[in-house]
Design an enzyme around this catalytic site. Structure first.
Site, PDB file in Angstrom:
ATOM      1  N   ASP A   1      -3.121  -3.096 -33.144  1.00  0.00           N
ATOM      2  CA  ASP A   1      -4.069  -2.237 -32.421  1.00  0.00           C
ATOM      3  C   ASP A   1      -5.450  -2.189 -33.078  1.00  0.00           C
ATOM      4  O   ASP A   1      -6.361  -1.557 -32.542  1.00  0.00           O
ATOM      5  CB  ASP A   1      -3.505  -0.812 -32.292  1.00  0.00           C
ATOM      6  CG  ASP A   1      -2.355  -0.747 -31.294  1.00  0.00           C
ATOM      7  OD1 ASP A   1      -2.171  -1.707 -30.529  1.00  0.00           O
ATOM      8  OD2 ASP A   1      -1.638   0.284 -31.282  1.00  0.00           O
TER       9      ASP A   1
ATOM     10  N   ARG B   1      -7.953   5.862 -21.734  1.00  0.00           N
ATOM     11  CA  ARG B   1      -6.521   6.027 -22.004  1.00  0.00           C
ATOM     12  C   ARG B   1      -6.275   6.291 -23.482  1.00  0.00           C
ATOM     13  O   ARG B   1      -5.232   6.836 -23.847  1.00  0.00           O
ATOM     14  CB  ARG B   1      -5.752   4.751 -21.601  1.00  0.00           C
ATOM     15  CG  ARG B   1      -5.654   4.548 -20.104  1.00  0.00           C
ATOM     16  CD  ARG B   1      -4.783   3.353 -19.798  1.00  0.00           C
ATOM     17  NE  ARG B   1      -3.672   3.309 -20.727  1.00  0.00           N
ATOM     18  CZ  ARG B   1      -3.213   2.212 -21.312  1.00  0.00           C
ATOM     19  NH1 ARG B   1      -3.749   1.051 -21.062  1.00  0.00           N
ATOM     20  NH2 ARG B   1      -2.204   2.275 -22.133  1.00  0.00           N
TER      21      ARG B   1
ATOM     22  N   CYS C   1       2.183  -6.690 -19.156  1.00  0.00           N
ATOM     23  CA  CYS C   1       0.839  -6.130 -19.009  1.00  0.00           C
ATOM     24  C   CYS C   1      -0.138  -7.118 -19.613  1.00  0.00           C
ATOM     25  O   CYS C   1       0.246  -8.210 -20.012  1.00  0.00           O
ATOM     26  CB  CYS C   1       0.738  -4.759 -19.647  1.00  0.00           C
ATOM     27  SG  CYS C   1       0.774  -4.818 -21.420  1.00  0.00           S
TER      28      CYS C   1
ATOM     29  N   ARG D   1       5.997  -8.111 -22.870  1.00  0.00           N
ATOM     30  CA  ARG D   1       6.507  -6.805 -23.311  1.00  0.00           C
ATOM     31  C   ARG D   1       7.859  -6.403 -22.707  1.00  0.00           C
ATOM     32  O   ARG D   1       7.965  -5.419 -21.985  1.00  0.00           O
ATOM     33  CB  ARG D   1       5.456  -5.728 -23.055  1.00  0.00           C
ATOM     34  CG  ARG D   1       4.157  -6.032 -23.766  1.00  0.00           C
ATOM     35  CD  ARG D   1       3.144  -4.939 -23.654  1.00  0.00           C
ATOM     36  NE  ARG D   1       3.439  -3.802 -24.507  1.00  0.00           N
ATOM     37  CZ  ARG D   1       2.684  -2.708 -24.546  1.00  0.00           C
ATOM     38  NH1 ARG D   1       1.646  -2.598 -23.780  1.00  0.00           N
ATOM     39  NH2 ARG D   1       2.992  -1.723 -25.352  1.00  0.00           N
ATOM     40  N   PRO D   2       8.903  -7.156 -23.019  1.00  0.00           N
ATOM     41  CA  PRO D   2      10.235  -6.797 -22.520  1.00  0.00           C
ATOM     42  C   PRO D   2      10.751  -5.506 -23.165  1.00  0.00           C
ATOM     43  O   PRO D   2      10.217  -5.057 -24.181  1.00  0.00           O
ATOM     44  CB  PRO D   2      11.109  -7.984 -22.945  1.00  0.00           C
ATOM     45  CG  PRO D   2      10.407  -8.579 -24.109  1.00  0.00           C
ATOM     46  CD  PRO D   2       8.937  -8.324 -23.908  1.00  0.00           C
ATOM     47  N   VAL D   3      11.798  -4.920 -22.549  1.00  0.00           N
ATOM     48  CA  VAL D   3      12.429  -3.718 -23.140  1.00  0.00           C
ATOM     49  C   VAL D   3      13.906  -3.980 -23.421  1.00  0.00           C
ATOM     50  O   VAL D   3      14.704  -3.060 -23.518  1.00  0.00           O
ATOM     51  CB  VAL D   3      12.249  -2.465 -22.243  1.00  0.00           C
ATOM     52  CG1 VAL D   3      10.799  -2.015 -22.216  1.00  0.00           C
ATOM     53  CG2 VAL D   3      12.779  -2.696 -20.839  1.00  0.00           C
ATOM     54  N   ASP D   4      14.255  -5.278 -23.551  1.00  0.00           N
ATOM     55  CA  ASP D   4      15.657  -5.650 -23.734  1.00  0.00           C
ATOM     56  C   ASP D   4      16.295  -4.968 -24.950  1.00  0.00           C
ATOM     57  O   ASP D   4      17.471  -4.595 -24.928  1.00  0.00           O
ATOM     58  CB  ASP D   4      15.782  -7.183 -23.839  1.00  0.00           C
ATOM     59  CG  ASP D   4      14.921  -7.768 -24.943  1.00  0.00           C
ATOM     60  OD1 ASP D   4      13.765  -7.297 -25.111  1.00  0.00           O
ATOM     61  OD2 ASP D   4      15.373  -8.669 -25.659  1.00  0.00           O
ATOM     62  N   LEU D   5      15.521  -4.771 -26.012  1.00  0.00           N
ATOM     63  CA  LEU D   5      16.116  -4.193 -27.222  1.00  0.00           C
ATOM     64  C   LEU D   5      16.405  -2.699 -27.058  1.00  0.00           C
ATOM     65  O   LEU D   5      17.363  -2.176 -27.635  1.00  0.00           O
ATOM     66  CB  LEU D   5      15.207  -4.446 -28.440  1.00  0.00           C
ATOM     67  CG  LEU D   5      14.923  -5.934 -28.708  1.00  0.00           C
ATOM     68  CD1 LEU D   5      13.930  -6.104 -29.848  1.00  0.00           C
ATOM     69  CD2 LEU D   5      16.221  -6.690 -29.017  1.00  0.00           C
TER      70      LEU D   5
ATOM     71  N   LYS E   1      -2.467   9.408 -30.081  1.00  0.00           N
ATOM     72  CA  LYS E   1      -1.852   9.131 -28.774  1.00  0.00           C
ATOM     73  C   LYS E   1      -0.434   8.597 -28.929  1.00  0.00           C
ATOM     74  O   LYS E   1       0.499   9.082 -28.271  1.00  0.00           O
ATOM     75  CB  LYS E   1      -2.712   8.098 -28.028  1.00  0.00           C
ATOM     76  CG  LYS E   1      -2.023   7.469 -26.822  1.00  0.00           C
ATOM     77  CD  LYS E   1      -2.906   6.479 -26.101  1.00  0.00           C
ATOM     78  CE  LYS E   1      -2.898   5.071 -26.637  1.00  0.00           C
ATOM     79  NZ  LYS E   1      -1.753   4.243 -26.205  1.00  0.00           N
ATOM     80  N   ASN E   2      -0.265   7.594 -29.798  1.00  0.00           N
ATOM     81  CA  ASN E   2       1.033   6.914 -29.858  1.00  0.00           C
ATOM     82  C   ASN E   2       2.108   7.698 -30.610  1.00  0.00           C
ATOM     83  O   ASN E   2       3.270   7.290 -30.649  1.00  0.00           O
ATOM     84  CB  ASN E   2       0.871   5.505 -30.437  1.00  0.00           C
ATOM     85  CG  ASN E   2       0.167   4.591 -29.444  1.00  0.00           C
ATOM     86  OD1 ASN E   2      -0.007   4.946 -28.279  1.00  0.00           O
ATOM     87  ND2 ASN E   2      -0.248   3.417 -29.901  1.00  0.00           N
TER      88      ASN E   2
HETATM   89  C1  EPZ Z   1       3.636   0.337 -29.336  1.00  0.00           C
HETATM   90  O1  EPZ Z   1       3.965  -0.413 -28.177  1.00  0.00           O
HETATM   91  C2  EPZ Z   1       2.272   0.947 -29.084  1.00  0.00           C
HETATM   92  N1  EPZ Z   1       2.344   1.796 -27.913  1.00  0.00           N
HETATM   93  C3  EPZ Z   1       1.237  -0.160 -28.906  1.00  0.00           C
HETATM   94  O2  EPZ Z   1      -0.036   0.432 -28.760  1.00  0.00           O
HETATM   95  C4  EPZ Z   1       1.233  -1.052 -30.159  1.00  0.00           C
HETATM   96  O3  EPZ Z   1       0.349  -2.126 -29.960  1.00  0.00           O
HETATM   97  C5  EPZ Z   1       2.654  -1.587 -30.431  1.00  0.00           C
HETATM   98  O4  EPZ Z   1       3.583  -0.470 -30.510  1.00  0.00           O
HETATM   99  C6  EPZ Z   1       2.744  -2.371 -31.721  1.00  0.00           C
HETATM  100  O5  EPZ Z   1       2.349  -1.595 -32.806  1.00  0.00           O
HETATM  101  C7  EPZ Z   1       2.828   3.042 -28.024  1.00  0.00           C
HETATM  102  O6  EPZ Z   1       3.213   3.495 -29.098  1.00  0.00           O
HETATM  103  C8  EPZ Z   1       2.831   3.886 -26.797  1.00  0.00           C
HETATM  104  P1  EPZ Z   1       6.714  -2.864 -29.605  1.00  0.00           P
HETATM  105  P2  EPZ Z   1       5.460  -0.927 -27.936  1.00  0.00           P
HETATM  106  O7  EPZ Z   1       7.969  -2.529 -28.866  1.00  0.00           O
HETATM  107  O8  EPZ Z   1       6.391   0.082 -28.487  1.00  0.00           O
HETATM  108  C9  EPZ Z   1       8.560  -7.156 -28.520  1.00  0.00           C
HETATM  109  C10 EPZ Z   1      -2.164   0.760 -27.766  1.00  0.00           C
HETATM  110  O9  EPZ Z   1      -3.192   0.046 -27.583  1.00  0.00           O
HETATM  111  N2  EPZ Z   1       9.688  -6.440 -27.902  1.00  0.00           N
HETATM  112  O10 EPZ Z   1       6.623  -2.528 -31.037  1.00  0.00           O
HETATM  113  O11 EPZ Z   1       5.573  -1.308 -26.520  1.00  0.00           O
HETATM  114  C11 EPZ Z   1       7.257  -6.947 -27.733  1.00  0.00           C
HETATM  115  O12 EPZ Z   1       7.157  -7.791 -26.627  1.00  0.00           O
HETATM  116  C12 EPZ Z   1      -0.781   0.188 -27.549  1.00  0.00           C
HETATM  117  O13 EPZ Z   1      -2.217   1.961 -28.081  1.00  0.00           O
HETATM  118  C13 EPZ Z   1      10.778  -7.149 -27.429  1.00  0.00           C
HETATM  119  O14 EPZ Z   1      10.809  -8.381 -27.500  1.00  0.00           O
HETATM  120  O15 EPZ Z   1       5.460  -2.238 -28.835  1.00  0.00           O
HETATM  121  C14 EPZ Z   1       6.217  -7.215 -28.794  1.00  0.00           C
HETATM  122  O16 EPZ Z   1       5.991  -8.598 -28.920  1.00  0.00           O
HETATM  123  C15 EPZ Z   1      -0.758  -1.148 -26.939  1.00  0.00           C
HETATM  124  N3  EPZ Z   1      11.820  -6.461 -26.849  1.00  0.00           N
HETATM  125  C16 EPZ Z   1       6.881  -6.687 -30.069  1.00  0.00           C
HETATM  126  O17 EPZ Z   1       8.285  -6.598 -29.773  1.00  0.00           O
HETATM  127  C17 EPZ Z   1      11.818  -5.105 -26.747  1.00  0.00           C
HETATM  128  O18 EPZ Z   1      12.789  -4.546 -26.221  1.00  0.00           O
HETATM  129  C18 EPZ Z   1       6.410  -5.307 -30.524  1.00  0.00           C
HETATM  130  O19 EPZ Z   1       6.417  -4.420 -29.424  1.00  0.00           O
HETATM  131  C19 EPZ Z   1      10.721  -4.387 -27.246  1.00  0.00           C
HETATM  132  C20 EPZ Z   1       9.667  -5.081 -27.829  1.00  0.00           C
END
Ligand code: EPZ
Length: 420
Positions: free
Chosen positions: A307, A399, A117, A122-126, A22-23
């Site tokens: 995960d 999902r 969620c 889960r911010p997207v600032d980066l 999926k991911n």
């Molecule tokens: C991906 O989510 C996966 N989703 C998640 O799988 C997985 O748990 C996660 O990576 C970690 O491996 C998909 O691939 C669709 P991140 P993602 O950005 O990309 C922080 C599942 O169950 N962060 O690596 O959203 C964030 O808050 C799901 O299949 C920032 O601070 O995760 C977190 O603490 C759930 N700023 C950490 O980084 C940002 O701009 C890692 O998040 C982005 C992230």
């Protein structure tokens, strides 16, 4: 709402084929927006999140042709709407992955701001900072991220403050069409990022450092289509290995990549499982043994995957000894422990650590979870509990796990779906 009814106590034995990841499929589908050529994506898992992403591509104007063998052809030439609406983003955060590709190709996109969620803020600032470094102007208005750029994005040097999978993927996709060279440091090294990078290279992108924490991308003016097969799902594979181990059983997984699961297999061995691997298969045998408690700490790849954390928490509940599970990636991902305690587990929480005192038996109960992997862990708990467990809100499971009840039934589990 549907639920899953489980009568625990069966020892799971048999073999399974691992589905597409999926991911990896989600960013690869988003990447089809980078080109005006046709792209074929194969080995898609049959999951709600994939349907949502396909719906999103369709709503952007892409013409889609789905075949009967889990493949889809996306025609990026017809894309004409540059907006990912709230209705779709709220059901799937991964919709944010269209931001980079659409901005890079069209210089304009509006994506609904994904909220927090169940597992954290889960911010997207980066993602946004990286795109700004590439010359994008970004405003947040009426709940939407509005990103604009006159002409092509420009290559940039970006160091990510935290390892982010989605952030790395968005910036990587954007950089393929930028003018000049982009360097992404502290990039995520997850196999799903590698799969996306390989697909982009098949489309004509110029990327080096794939699989390392420094990605270098030489932008090109146009990408081609490709015919790409999505990698196997390491988290699905890991989830079934833990489910079988918890019941003392034996399983052979076909179509897996053992190397993607190095640390998970190491922890299963520590939990007393005998494991053998081949180039594309994994065999696990517990020989009826009760698992030994294990300590895990989650972290970015090649660390222990967040995960897989909830599933190992479930394994520890019935293990011999005291297990410690520390979650460092998301701030709120130990919630399933409260539901497990309702089934007789002995888990206490100290900050971001769950301390699990193993008990011989759990007792079935009605339970529900608020995220995908937590739901899977409750199914595992149900499989080892005495009596009936009803797992509610299983739309979370749908999902991320293709045909979970059929797959578990084929291993001998007493599990069925109850339409609600
Ligand atoms: C991906 O989510 C996966 N989703 C998640 O799988 C997985 O748990 C996660 O990576 C970690 O491996 C998909 O691939 C669709 P991140 P993602 O950005 O990309 C922080 C599942 O169950 N962060 O690596 O959203 C964030 O808050 C799901 O299949 C920032 O601070 O995760 C977190 O603490 C759930 N700023 C950490 O980084 C940002 O701009 C890692 O998040 C982005 C992230």
């Amino acid at each position: 709402m549907d639920s899953l009814l489980i009568h625990g106590g069966q020892t799971l034995v048999g073999q399974l084929r691992v589905s597409g990841a999926k991911n990896a499929a989600l960013p690869i589908l988003a990447a089809t927006l980078l080109t005006d050529a046709k792209t074929i994506v194969r080995n898609l898992p049959h999951l709600h999140d994939i349907t949502t992403m396909v719906e999103l591509l369709g709503s952007l104007g892409a013409e889609l042709m789905v075949d009967e063998k889990l493949g889809i052809e996306v025609n990026g030439a017809t894309v004409n709407k540059l907006r990912a609406p709230y209705e779709l983003v709220k059901t799937m955060r991964a919709s944010i992955l269209v931001l980079g590709p659409l901005l890079a190709r069209f210089g304009e996109v509006d994506v609904s701001f994904p909220g927090g969620c169940a597992i954290g803020s889960r911010p997207v600032d980066l993602h946004l900072k990286g795109l700004e470094a590439m010359g994008a102007e970004i405003r947040i208005e009426e709940g939407y991220i509005k990103a604009r750029r006159e002409g092509r994005l420009r290559g940039a040097e970006i160091t990510l403050e935290t390892v982010t999978v989605g952030g790395t993927e968005n910036l990587l996709m954007a950089a393929t069409l930028a003018e000049g060279k982009t360097v992404i440091r502290n990039a995520a090294r997850e196999p799903e990022v590698v799969d996306l990078a390989n697909c982009l290279c098949a489309m004509g992108a110029r990327i080096s450092g794939i699989g390392s924490s420094t990605l270098e991308i030489e932008g090109v003016a146009r990408l081609n289509g490709a015919d790409y097969t999505v990698m196997p799902d390491r988290i699905e594979a890991g989830t079934y290995l833990v489910a079988v181990a918890a019941t003392g059983g034996r399983v052979r997984l076909e179509g897996a990549v053992p190397h993607h699961l190095d640390i998970v297999l190491e922890k299963l061995r520590e939990a007393s499982a005998s494991i053998e691997i081949g180039s594309d298969w994994i065999e696990l045998d517990m020989q009826g043994r009760r698992p030994s408690a294990v300590a895990i700490t989650t972290g970015p790849y090649p660390g222990f995957p967040t995960d897989m954390q909830a599933q190992f928490t479930a394994l520890n509940t019935i293990a011999d000894g005291v297990g410690r599970v520390t979650e460092t990636v998301f701030e709120n991902r130990l919630v399933q422990t409260h539901e497990m305690n309702r089934m007789g587990a002995k888990i206490s929480i100290e900050g971001n650590m769950a301390i699990i005192v193993g008990t011989e038996k759990l007792k079935g109960a009605p339970v529900m979870a608020s995220d995908l992997r937590a739901s899977a862990s409750l199914v595992i708990a149900g499989l080892v509990a005495e009596g009936q467990t009803r797992v509610d809100r299983i739309y979370h499971i749908d999902r991320g796990y293709e045909c979970i009840e059929e797959k578990l039934q084929s291993l001998g589990a007493d599990i069925r779906r109850q339409p609600g």
